[in-house]
Design a protein around this motif. Structure first.
Motif, mmCIF file in Angstrom:
data_model
loop_
_atom_site.group_PDB
_atom_site.id
_atom_site.type_symbol
_atom_site.label_atom_id
_atom_site.label_comp_id
_atom_site.label_asym_id
_atom_site.label_seq_id
_atom_site.Cartn_x
_atom_site.Cartn_y
_atom_site.Cartn_z
ATOM 1 N N ALA A 82 0.836 -1.209 0.000
ATOM 2 C CA ALA A 82 0.000 0.000 0.000
ATOM 3 C C ALA A 82 0.867 1.253 0.000
ATOM 4 N N PHE A 83 1.986 1.245 0.733
ATOM 5 C CA PHE A 83 2.865 2.420 0.762
ATOM 6 C C PHE A 83 3.479 2.668 -0.615
ATOM 7 N N CYS A 84 3.840 1.596 -1.310
ATOM 8 C CA CYS A 84 4.380 1.760 -2.667
ATOM 9 C C CYS A 84 3.334 2.362 -3.606
ATOM 10 N N ILE A 85 2.083 1.873 -3.496
ATOM 11 C CA ILE A 85 1.016 2.415 -4.344
ATOM 12 C C ILE A 85 0.760 3.879 -4.003
ATOM 13 N N PHE A 86 0.700 4.188 -2.698
ATOM 14 C CA PHE A 86 0.482 5.574 -2.285
ATOM 15 C C PHE A 86 1.640 6.469 -2.733
ATOM 16 N N SER A 87 2.861 5.927 -2.728
ATOM 17 C CA SER A 87 4.020 6.713 -3.150
ATOM 18 C C SER A 87 3.927 7.068 -4.623
ATOM 19 N N ARG A 102 -0.002 11.540 2.845
ATOM 20 C CA ARG A 102 -1.107 11.793 3.762
ATOM 21 C C ARG A 102 -2.393 12.094 3.002
ATOM 22 N N ALA A 103 -2.291 12.842 1.901
ATOM 23 C CA ALA A 103 -3.468 13.136 1.080
ATOM 24 C C ALA A 103 -4.062 11.860 0.502
ATOM 25 N N LEU A 104 -3.214 10.936 0.069
ATOM 26 C CA LEU A 104 -3.721 9.667 -0.462
ATOM 27 C C LEU A 104 -4.407 8.848 0.621
ATOM 28 N N PHE A 105 -3.870 8.896 1.842
ATOM 29 C CA PHE A 105 -4.509 8.169 2.941
ATOM 30 C C PHE A 105 -5.891 8.743 3.242
ATOM 31 N N ILE A 106 -6.015 10.083 3.215
ATOM 32 C CA ILE A 106 -7.318 10.716 3.456
ATOM 33 C C ILE A 106 -8.286 10.360 2.337
ATOM 34 N N LEU A 107 -7.815 10.354 1.099
ATOM 35 C CA LEU A 107 -8.679 9.977 -0.014
ATOM 36 C C LEU A 107 -9.113 8.516 0.087
ATOM 37 N N ALA A 108 -8.236 7.657 0.634
ATOM 38 C CA ALA A 108 -8.584 6.242 0.786
ATOM 39 C C ALA A 108 -9.717 6.049 1.772
ATOM 40 N N THR A 109 -9.841 6.950 2.747
ATOM 41 C CA THR A 109 -10.951 6.856 3.698
ATOM 42 C C THR A 109 -12.268 7.339 3.105
ATOM 43 N N LEU A 110 -12.208 7.995 1.918
ATOM 44 C CA LEU A 110 -13.399 8.529 1.237
ATOM 45 C C LEU A 110 -14.101 9.596 2.077
ATOM 46 N N ASP A 111 -13.370 10.228 2.979
ATOM 47 C CA ASP A 111 -13.937 11.268 3.833
ATOM 48 C C ASP A 111 -13.931 12.599 3.078
ATOM 49 N N GLY A 123 -8.872 3.722 -2.399
ATOM 50 C CA GLY A 123 -10.055 3.578 -1.559
ATOM 51 C C GLY A 123 -10.726 2.229 -1.653
ATOM 52 N N PHE A 124 -10.583 1.551 -2.782
ATOM 53 C CA PHE A 124 -11.257 0.259 -2.965
ATOM 54 C C PHE A 124 -10.270 -0.892 -3.081
ATOM 55 N N LEU A 125 -9.301 -0.775 -3.993
ATOM 56 C CA LEU A 125 -8.385 -1.886 -4.231
ATOM 57 C C LEU A 125 -7.529 -2.186 -3.007
ATOM 58 N N VAL A 126 -6.871 -1.168 -2.476
ATOM 59 C CA VAL A 126 -5.959 -1.388 -1.338
ATOM 60 C C VAL A 126 -6.724 -1.860 -0.103
ATOM 61 N N ILE A 127 -7.874 -1.233 0.172
ATOM 62 C CA ILE A 127 -8.664 -1.642 1.338
ATOM 63 C C ILE A 127 -9.118 -3.085 1.209
ATOM 64 N N ASN A 128 -9.546 -3.477 0.009
ATOM 65 C CA ASN A 128 -9.984 -4.860 -0.196
ATOM 66 C C ASN A 128 -8.824 -5.843 -0.121
ATOM 67 N N ILE A 129 -7.611 -5.384 -0.411
ATOM 68 C CA ILE A 129 -6.449 -6.255 -0.229
ATOM 69 C C ILE A 129 -6.287 -6.598 1.247
ATOM 70 N N PHE A 130 -6.471 -5.594 2.121
ATOM 71 C CA PHE A 130 -6.394 -5.844 3.564
ATOM 72 C C PHE A 130 -7.491 -6.812 4.003
ATOM 73 N N VAL A 131 -8.702 -6.612 3.494
ATOM 74 C CA VAL A 131 -9.790 -7.531 3.839
ATOM 75 C C VAL A 131 -9.465 -8.942 3.370
ATOM 76 N N GLY A 132 -8.917 -9.054 2.165
ATOM 77 C CA GLY A 132 -8.547 -10.371 1.649
ATOM 78 C C GLY A 132 -7.490 -11.053 2.484
ATOM 79 N N VAL A 133 -6.569 -10.270 3.039
ATOM 80 C CA VAL A 133 -5.521 -10.851 3.894
ATOM 81 C C VAL A 133 -6.143 -11.485 5.133
ATOM 82 N N PHE A 134 -7.071 -10.778 5.770
ATOM 83 C CA PHE A 134 -7.703 -11.326 6.973
ATOM 84 C C PHE A 134 -8.550 -12.549 6.637
ATOM 85 N N VAL A 135 -9.266 -12.501 5.524
ATOM 86 C CA VAL A 135 -10.069 -13.659 5.126
ATOM 87 C C VAL A 135 -9.174 -14.855 4.849
#
Length: 524
Positions: free
Chosen positions: A166-171, A226-235, A274-286
């Motif tokens: 995720a950090f590489c993608i955000f970078s 930081r801007a990418l992290f805020i955008l990932a929250t969709l806030d 906001g969608f791909l990276v977050i779903n990667i985290f969900v997939g890891v837990f699943v």
């Protein structure tokens, strides 16, 4: 000897069911007390006195529990368990908190009329914060919650790898944002000023003009990530997108729709971050949950229980029942009923506000027709399968419930139209049966095999979902209690008008430092 008798007594007490029930009740009461406690309760009030007495009693209960468990298992075997370490830590911090609270009480150290210098010890009351961890003791006694915690612990290493991805993608996205909008999201506090060189002096309110960046910007790499992290929250991401669209240059303010092509960049950030990276985290837990389940960590293989075996039914012996049974067992019959289900859903969707007379008549007639069709299906199945076999399936029970509710709704409507002088309130209450007609739409899940499989899977996963919600509620509660303990004294909007010292203190608090009246830490 005495040690052996003491250990045997402790083992009998710990093995007793009432022991766990008492401890669970104490945890529940403690959680209620934490939810009630708030800084605004006065030290001399009856509520504070009650909470202090309850805190003392609960500390004694938890201390006695720890003593009995240590006596039953000895200290080293007891402390090897991670859950016992958590329990012992919470008990020790609670006892220390009670002792320090008693030692810091004026009644304790001012008996001779002299005030001892114990103010420095007040910093040690940080132990009170650890009281918020008491609800975590429920996890050790709930198997489903232990499963989730084990999954979270096993997912630490994969999550670290996912964070690196995720950090590489955000970078990459952040560097792209720096190339497009670095230094371009600035504006003057006085919206009438467009050029940076003119953003000096005072505005019309008498405030100093300042050339400030947008709340998220891409001026350097840190702010871009930081801007990418805020955008990932969709806030409020659309407001940030329009700020990028209105950006112009480094020394000029925003202009409406100056760069509409920036919409593509923000869309790409939302989709990827906001969608791909977050779903990667969900997939890891699943994946971790599935892997732990297959290795036998989460679920042990259950023993075969004869009571859980599916029932085996013989075909009807009566020739008439057998003919009807074979008709009902055909796939063509299921498709035939599925057509009526879909048609019923379509007619129900035709109902609208202030509909015409012919529309009302059509919906009423179609309601009679479909109710008769589904009633005929239900009675035919009961006749062919016998009631015991019919009601052994949950879908059949659901169908029977809908049919009976539909007939009761028709009966209530007809009675309401025929009988004069009936209390309108009674009719409104009885017409609640009409609401259940919407449940007919769920019968389509039975007709469509794919939807039926999805619903069955969801029903089977309900225990895990309930455990997940319980875990989330537990974490939210703990953070809420911590928020009340740490930030309960922060002023809230509207408290400036209160009397007393709190109102005076909040009156001199800046508006930007006041918490919102709907989001604060006044209570848990």
């Amino acid at each position: 000897d005495k040690r052996r008798r003491w250990r045997q007594l402790c083992q009998r007490v710990v093995a007793c069911k009432w022991f766990d029930r008492i401890v669970l009740s104490a945890i529940a009461i403690s959680s209620i007390g934490l939810a009630i406690d708030r800084p605004e309760i006065g030290n001399g009030s009856p509520e504070r006195y009650t909470l202090n007495i309850m805190e003392l009693v609960l500390n004694v209960v938890f201390l006695v529990e720890a003593i009995f468990k240590i006596g039953a298992h000895k200290f080293l075997p007891y402390i090897k368990s991670g859950w016992n370490k958590l329990d012992f830590f919470i008990v020790c911090t609670s006892v220390l908190d009670s002792l320090l609270s008693a030692s810091l009480s004026p009644d304790f150290y001012s008996s001779n009329g002299q005030n001892m210098a114990l103010g420095a010890l007040k910093i040690l009351r940080i132990f009170r914060i650890f009281r918020a961890l008491r609800p975590l003791r429920v996890i050790a006694r709930a198997k489903g919650l232990r499963i989730l915690v084990s999954t979270l612990l096993s997912a630490v290493k994969p999550v670290i790898n996912t964070v690196a991805i995720a950090f590489c993608i955000f970078s990459v996205l952040g560097i792209l944002g720096m190339q497009l909008m670095s230094g371009r999201l600035n504006s003057c506090t006085d919206r009438r000023v467009w050029y940076k060189e003119d953003c000096v002096g005072l505005d019309y309110d008498g405030s100093q003009r300042q050339w400030l960046p947008h709340i998220i910007n891409f001026d350097h790499f840190g702010k871009a990530v930081r801007a990418l992290f805020i955008l990932a929250t969709l806030d409020n991401w659309t407001a940030h997108m329009w700020a990028g669209v209105d950006s112009t240059g480094r020394d000029t303010g925003p202009t409406e729709n100056n760069q509409p092509e920036m919409i593509l960049y923000f869309f790409m950030c939302v989709i990827i971050a906001g969608f791909l990276v977050i779903n990667i985290f969900v997939g890891v837990f699943v994946d971790c949950y599935t892997a732990a389940s297959s290795d036998g960590v989460i679920q042990k293989k259950e023993k075969l229980d004869p009571k859980k075996l599916p029932d085996v039914w013989d075909d009807p012996q009566s020739p008439r029942r057998l003919v009807i049974y074979r008709v009902l067992d055909e796939q063509a019959f299921d498709l035939f009923i599925a057509v009526f289900i879909v048609a019923n859903v379509v007619t129900m969707a035709m109902e609208s506000w202030k509909q015409s007379e012919w529309q009302t008549q059509f919906i009423d007639i179609s309601n009679f027709f479909f109710t008769m069709v589904f009633g005929w299906e239900c009675m035919s199945k009961i006749y062919a399968l016998h009631s015991r076999r019919y009601f052994s399936e949950n879908w059949n029970r659901f169908d029977f419930f809908i049919v009976m509710i539909s007939y009761m709704g028709i009966l209530v409507d007809q009675v309401g139209q025929a009988v004069v002088g009936v209390n309108p309130t009674v009719l409104r209450i009885l017409r609640v049966f009409r609401v259940f007609r919407i449940l007919r739409a769920f019968r389509i899940f039975k007709a469509a095999k794919g939807l039926h499989s999805i619903i069955t899977t969801l029903v089977r996963s309900l225990p895990a979902i309930i455990n997940l919600f319980a875990m989330l509620f537990l974490l939210f509660f703990i953070y809420g209690v911590l928020g009340v303990t740490l930030f309960g004294e922060v002023c809230v909007e509207g408290q400036q008008r209160l009397g007393g010292l709190r109102g005076v203190r909040c009156l001199f608090t800046r508006d930007v430092e006041l918490l919102d009246i709907h989001a604060n830490f006044l209570n848990a």
